[in-house]
Write an enzyme that holds these catalytic residues in place. Structure first.
Site, PDB file in Angstrom:
ATOM      1  N   ASP A 134       0.840  -1.190   0.000  1.00  0.00           N
ATOM      2  CA  ASP A 134       0.000   0.000   0.000  1.00  0.00           C
ATOM      3  C   ASP A 134       0.880   1.246   0.000  1.00  0.00           C
ATOM      4  O   ASP A 134       1.936   1.262  -0.632  1.00  0.00           O
ATOM      5  CB  ASP A 134      -0.931  -0.037   1.217  1.00  0.00           C
ATOM      6  N   HIS A 170      -3.109   6.050   4.003  1.00  0.00           N
ATOM      7  CA  HIS A 170      -4.028   5.009   3.517  1.00  0.00           C
ATOM      8  C   HIS A 170      -3.650   3.633   4.044  1.00  0.00           C
ATOM      9  O   HIS A 170      -4.493   2.892   4.573  1.00  0.00           O
ATOM     10  CB  HIS A 170      -4.030   5.019   1.987  1.00  0.00           C
ATOM     11  N   SER A 423     -11.181  -0.401  -0.678  1.00  0.00           N
ATOM     12  CA  SER A 423      -9.879  -0.534  -0.018  1.00  0.00           C
ATOM     13  C   SER A 423     -10.021  -1.024   1.410  1.00  0.00           C
ATOM     14  O   SER A 423      -9.139  -1.722   1.925  1.00  0.00           O
ATOM     15  CB  SER A 423      -9.150   0.815   0.015  1.00  0.00           C
TER      16      SER A 423
END
Length: 549
Positions: A134, A170, A423
């Site tokens: 990620d 994120h 996600s």
């Protein structure tokens, strides 16, 4: 003879009455029992073998193992930071403590899952390494095990091990859904597999962009004494990138909420390509991961071709599965560059999303909202495997030095909004895969994937799957307790611990009263039928002869 025929007719009528009575009794029984009936578990329903997806673009070409890239363990280009990293928000003062348990956690009964795992294995995912490919994962006190450095394909961070800087915010939120374990018992949020080991590989970033090649400055005029020395530059970030922070979210330019299509690869000059994504998968396998979570993808128009980067990623995920590693990927989000697959023929999608396209080797995860329906931003497709909660997310605050949680984000200077996206549905499935691997260590990667699909809450569709939620919303309790026929000799059922909460909280008193009343009614009905039958049987079957005068 006429009397005999009449007698047989009477018996026939009696039999017809008994048949109708049996039908009434059956209907009454069904009507009484239906409130207490429970739907069959997914593993007891129709087989989860996928039907032929069909369509020219629905199925990728066969895997070419020779396309598996060599792991270079470095960025493919020279990227530099263009936007400030995610910061703690100053809106409303200090960060507000989030004590509530997220709806997705309740929906999946994660608390009961943890009690089950502790009773069966004394751990909740312990000993399983989950690679998060990620934007990096920042250190956070709510991780039970320190995050392991896996690699970095964006840049070499200053003073941090590769992969342990999360400028975008994120990857930390994704990792939190997998393995967060707050020490404060008053905090409801927990990761699905809090004892698992997170390994971070930073592969993409929207805050890092390809460095511009700077032209050599012309030599200063000899008479100029106030000119800057050759090669000097301003190392500060441009004013436009001085982000305003977020409420447990990210600075301007970052998008953990994924409202603009999600973490897309090969978009503009930001860091992240399919080639480095493929290399990161290979690296995760070689460094001992048992589960890989990729909440990044690439969306393009279906044109009947496969690109070089897609071939490399296809070979990489195939390598992972053949090396006994479960690969989980987000199904993708609708955005300006990724319109929804709403064409008339669902088997011939107009948009292709990778890595979900490689459904034979990847668990592709769609998102549902708190109504239980598929989220409107979740991309549909024949490759969708299962679904999980993807809205109103609570996870770790990714800001540097934070020790709290986040449930809101700011994108592009807008008002705070909820964190959402496929996600954040994917890590629910990655966490479940870690638990299945911990509870059934003898299962191979494909068997783990099949168990998760086979025990999902199948939609009412042919073959038990559709293009919206795949084989259905995951059911962690079933995935950890059911006996799947294809693996009955490997995944032995483990008795539930004595202290496990009851399977349901319904009050049985109404059911007892209903059954008692029904039983009494049935007894009265049978007695009545017996009496009527006896009376009719004892009647004379022929009329007395008339006396003639």
């Amino acid at each position: 003879m006429a009397a005999a025929r009449k007698s047989r007719g009477t018996r026939v009528r009696h039999l017809g009455l008994a048949g109708r009575t049996g039908t009434v009794l059956l209907a009454a029984g069904i009507g009484v029992l239906s409130p207490a009936s429970v739907a069959l578990p997914a593993w007891a329903q129709q087989s989860s073998v996928a039907p032929d997806a069909g369509g020219y673009y629905a199925t990728p070409p066969p895997v070419d193992p020779s396309k598996k890239p060599a792991d270079e363990n470095k960025p493919d280009k020279n990227y530099e930071q263009k936007t400030l990293c995610v910061q703690r928000s100053k809106l409303g003062g200090d960060q507000v403590d989030i004590k509530s348990r997220p709806w997705g956690q309740e929906y999946l009964q994660i608390q009961k899952v943890h009690e089950l795992m502790r009773g069966a294995t004394k751990s909740v995912g312990g000993g399983v390494k989950v690679a998060v490919i990620d934007t990096g994962v920042s250190a956070h006190p709510y991780f039970k095990n320190p995050v392991e450095s896996g690699g970095d394909y964006v840049a070499t961070p200053n003073g941090k091990a590769p992969g342990l800087e999360d400028c975008d915010g994120h990857g930390t939120e994704v990792a939190g859904i997998i393995a967060a374990n707050p020490t404060d018992p008053s905090i409801g949020f927990r990761g699905v597999a809090p004892d698992a080991q997170i390994m971070s590989i930073r592969q993409s970033s929207q805050n890092y962009e390809e460095a511009e090649k700077k032209a050599e400055p012309p030599p200063p005029p000899p008479s100029s004494s106030n000119s800057a020395p050759p090669g000097s530059s301003n190392n500060e970030l441009p004013p436009s990138s001085q982000g305003n922070g977020a409420v447990g979210g990210a600075a301007d330019g970052t998008a953990p909420g994924q409202d603009k299509g999600g973490r897309q690869q090969e978009q503009g000059k930001t860091a992240g390509t399919l080639k480095t994504l493929a290399q990161a998968v290979v690296r995760a396998v070689d460094k001992g991961a048992k589960v890989i979570n990729m909440s990044v993808d690439n969306c393009r128009q279906a044109d009947g071709k496969i690109t070089q980067g897609e071939q490399q990623l296809q070979a990489a995920v195939n390598y992972a599965v053949t090396q006994n590693v479960v690969v989980v990927a987000a199904a993708g989000n609708v955005g300006p560059k990724c319109p929804q697959n709403d064409q008339p023929d669902p088997k011939s999608p107009k948009m292709i999303v990778t890595p979900p396209w490689f459904a034979d080797d990847v668990l592709s995860v769609a998102a549902i909202d708190d109504t239980g329906g598929v989220a409107d931003f979740s991309v549909n497709g024949p490759w969708v495997s299962v679904a999980a909660p993807g809205t109103k997310i609570i996870s770790l605050d990714p800001a540097e030095g934070s020790s709290s949680l986040a449930n809101l984000t700011i994108e592009g200077g807008k008002d705070p909004g909820p964190i959402q996206g496929t996600s954040f549905a994917a890590p629910y499935v990655a966490g479940l895969a870690a638990l299945v691997r911990a509870k059934f260590p003898g299962l191979q990667a494909r068997e783990v994937m099949n168990r998760i699909k086979a025990t999902a809450q199948h939609p009412a569709a042919p073959g038990g799957r559709d293009n919206f939620v795949g084989f259905g919303v995951i059911d962690p309790i079933a995935a950890l307790t059911a006996i799947v026929p294809s693996e009955a000799d490997k995944a032995k059922a483990v008795p539930l611990p004595a202290n496990l909460p009851p399977s349901n909280d319904r009050d049985s008193t109404p059911m007892i009263v209903a059954l008692a009343g029904t039983g009494g009614g049935l007894v009265a009905l049978l007695v009545t039928l017996f009496v009527v039958h006896s009376v009719r049987r004892n009647r004379p079957t022929t009329a007395p002869a008339r006396k003639t005068p």
